[in-house]
Scaffold this active site. Structure first.
Site, mmCIF file in Angstrom:
data_model
loop_
_atom_site.group_PDB
_atom_site.id
_atom_site.type_symbol
_atom_site.label_atom_id
_atom_site.label_comp_id
_atom_site.label_asym_id
_atom_site.label_seq_id
_atom_site.Cartn_x
_atom_site.Cartn_y
_atom_site.Cartn_z
ATOM 1 N N ASP A 126 0.827 -1.211 0.000
ATOM 2 C CA ASP A 126 0.000 0.000 0.000
ATOM 3 C C ASP A 126 0.865 1.266 0.000
ATOM 4 O OD1 ASP A 126 -2.435 1.319 0.056
ATOM 5 O OD2 ASP A 126 -3.242 0.135 1.704
ATOM 6 N N TRP A 161 -2.725 3.555 -5.805
ATOM 7 C CA TRP A 161 -3.975 4.270 -6.153
ATOM 8 C C TRP A 161 -3.868 5.149 -7.397
ATOM 9 C CZ3 TRP A 161 -2.485 6.701 -1.044
ATOM 10 C CH2 TRP A 161 -2.529 5.763 -0.003
ATOM 11 N N GLY A 162 -2.923 4.844 -8.288
ATOM 12 C CA GLY A 162 -2.819 5.629 -9.526
ATOM 13 C C GLY A 162 -1.856 6.798 -9.433
ATOM 14 N N GLU A 164 1.237 9.021 -9.820
ATOM 15 C CA GLU A 164 2.326 9.061 -10.814
ATOM 16 C C GLU A 164 2.103 8.074 -11.974
ATOM 17 O OE1 GLU A 164 6.432 9.428 -9.634
ATOM 18 O OE2 GLU A 164 5.892 10.193 -7.664
ATOM 19 N N ASP A 183 -10.023 3.545 -3.653
ATOM 20 C CA ASP A 183 -10.703 2.346 -3.156
ATOM 21 C C ASP A 183 -12.119 2.212 -3.719
ATOM 22 O OD1 ASP A 183 -8.423 2.240 -1.659
ATOM 23 O OD2 ASP A 183 -9.445 2.005 0.264
#
Ligand code: GLA
Length: 378
Positions: A126, A161-162, A164, A183
């Site tokens: 994460d 989570w996307g 970069e 999420d």
């Protein structure tokens, strides 16, 4: 080779959040086998956040929570392996995990060895509490090398989570799947937003490394840790069909011990899973409906399969029932070719016959129609 196909499995987060313990995980392992999920292809059983003690031990090692996992992780992974499943765990690239447990920043090589000793086959990694001065790409690269050096083959599931534009670099640093969105929540608007946000990035998925728009919510109906009202059966069908068509990982998030029969058979739909797992892993190609207003929220796709057939997919993400049309010239089958598509409805199995030039399908609001297509001479 790891992740030759989009990884499939179950993850504890969507339903259980912090309420995990070894008996529950064993029950999930039993359910994956006894209820046919393993046979359908779901191999990885993954424990998400909240499994650890709040502090490392005196040797700097991660310690499983003594109340939740009194037998330790090696015993649990032995149990999971004895069922023919693979065992997954979770850590984080930042200073603490999202739920404030110890993370692997600065401890990557020690932690990778610990996971290897415990028999871990899959690591979700994460991005919470990542230091502002840190370098995101380097941090994922470090854990990637640490896993490869751990002495065990461990699938690396990155979760930033996307941030970069991970579709541009995660493959180069050895990752096998990467979360490309925030999420998922258990409601139509959530899977619609995150699923459709990735249509233009799916071209970066291929054997070895896949875009991951988060875990499945099928069968949750508002219960659990990410429940926000839940979805209808029609909506779960659309969600699952979209994840299958997109060729992304299928990580179930519902309580598979007791999801209803509709959801179980949906997640075990052989034909949809075969499309998801197609060996060529070609992303779907979007065909625009000329002349249709954009706010209709309609999406039509063709996907090439490795056996020479195709999938034609019609998604109606709008709030009204619609008739959607897919002009065949848009997929390279113009009227003058003298060819058409012979269609079979993937959900009902119905033979829809051969069609020429265009095919229109009635699609309910929030619903989809999928057809297996063969090119035929007319
Ligand atoms: C983040 C991740 C989720 C889940 C939680 C756990 O929000 O994106 O998938 O792992 O952390 O705390």
């Amino acid at each position: 080779m790891l992740a030759q196909r989009p990884p499939m499995g179950w993850n504890s987060w969507n339903t259980f959040g912090k309420d995990i313990h070894e008996d529950l995980i064993k029950e999930m392992a039993d359910a994956m086998v006894d209820l046919g999920y393993l046979d359908a292809g779901y191999t990885y059983l993954v424990i998400d956040d909240c499994w650890a003690e709040k502090q490392r031990d005196e040797n700097g090692k991660l310690v499983p929570d003594k109340e939740k996992f009194p037998s330790g992780m090696k015993a649990l992974s032995d149990y999971v392996h004895s069922k023919g499943l693979k065992f997954g765990m979770y850590s984080c690239a930042g200073l603490r995990t999202c739920a404030d447990y110890p993370s692997s920043y600065g401890h990557e090589f020690v932690d990778a060895k610990t996971f290897a000793e415990w028999g871990v086959d899959f690591l979700k990694y994460d991005f919470c509490y990542f230091p502002q001065s840190g370098n995101c790409k380097q941090a994922y690269q470090t854990m990637s090398l640490a896993l490869k050096h751990s002495g065990r083959e461990i699938l690396f599931s990155a979760c930033n989570w996307g941030v970069e534009d991970p579709w541009n670099w995660m493959r180069s640093i050895g990752v096998h799947m990467y979360r490309s969105t925030g999420d998922i929540q258990d409601k139509f608007e959530s899977f619609k937003k995150i699923g459709l946000s990735q249509v233009d990035n799916l071209c970066c998925s291929a054997p070895g490394c896949y875009n991951d728009p988060d875990m499945l919510i099928v069968g949750m109906y508002g219960k659990g840790n990410v429940g926000l009202g839940g979805c209808t059966d029609e909506e779960y069908r659309t969600h699952f069909a979209m994840w299958c068509l997109f060729g992304v990982p299928l990580m179930m998030g519902g309580d598979i011990r007791n999801v209803n029969e509709f959801s179980r058979s949906l997640m075990q739909n052989k034909e949809l899973i075969a499309i998801n797992q197609d060996e060529e892993a070609r992303p779907p190609y979007r065909v625009y409906n000329q002349g249709y207003p954009n706010d209709w929220d309609t999406y039509t796709f063709i996907k090439h399969l490795s056996n020479g057939e195709y999938v034609l997919a019609y998604f109606n993400m709008g709030d009204e029932d619609r008739k959607l049309s897919l002009p065949f010239v848009g997929v390279g089958l113009p009227y003058y070719s003298g060819c058409g598509f012979h269609l079979t409805d993937i959900f009902s199995g119905e033979d829809m016959g051969a069609h020429y030039d265009i095919y229109s399908a009635q699609v309910p609001a929030h619903g989809c129609r999928l057809f297996r297509a063969k090119v035929v001479d007319l």
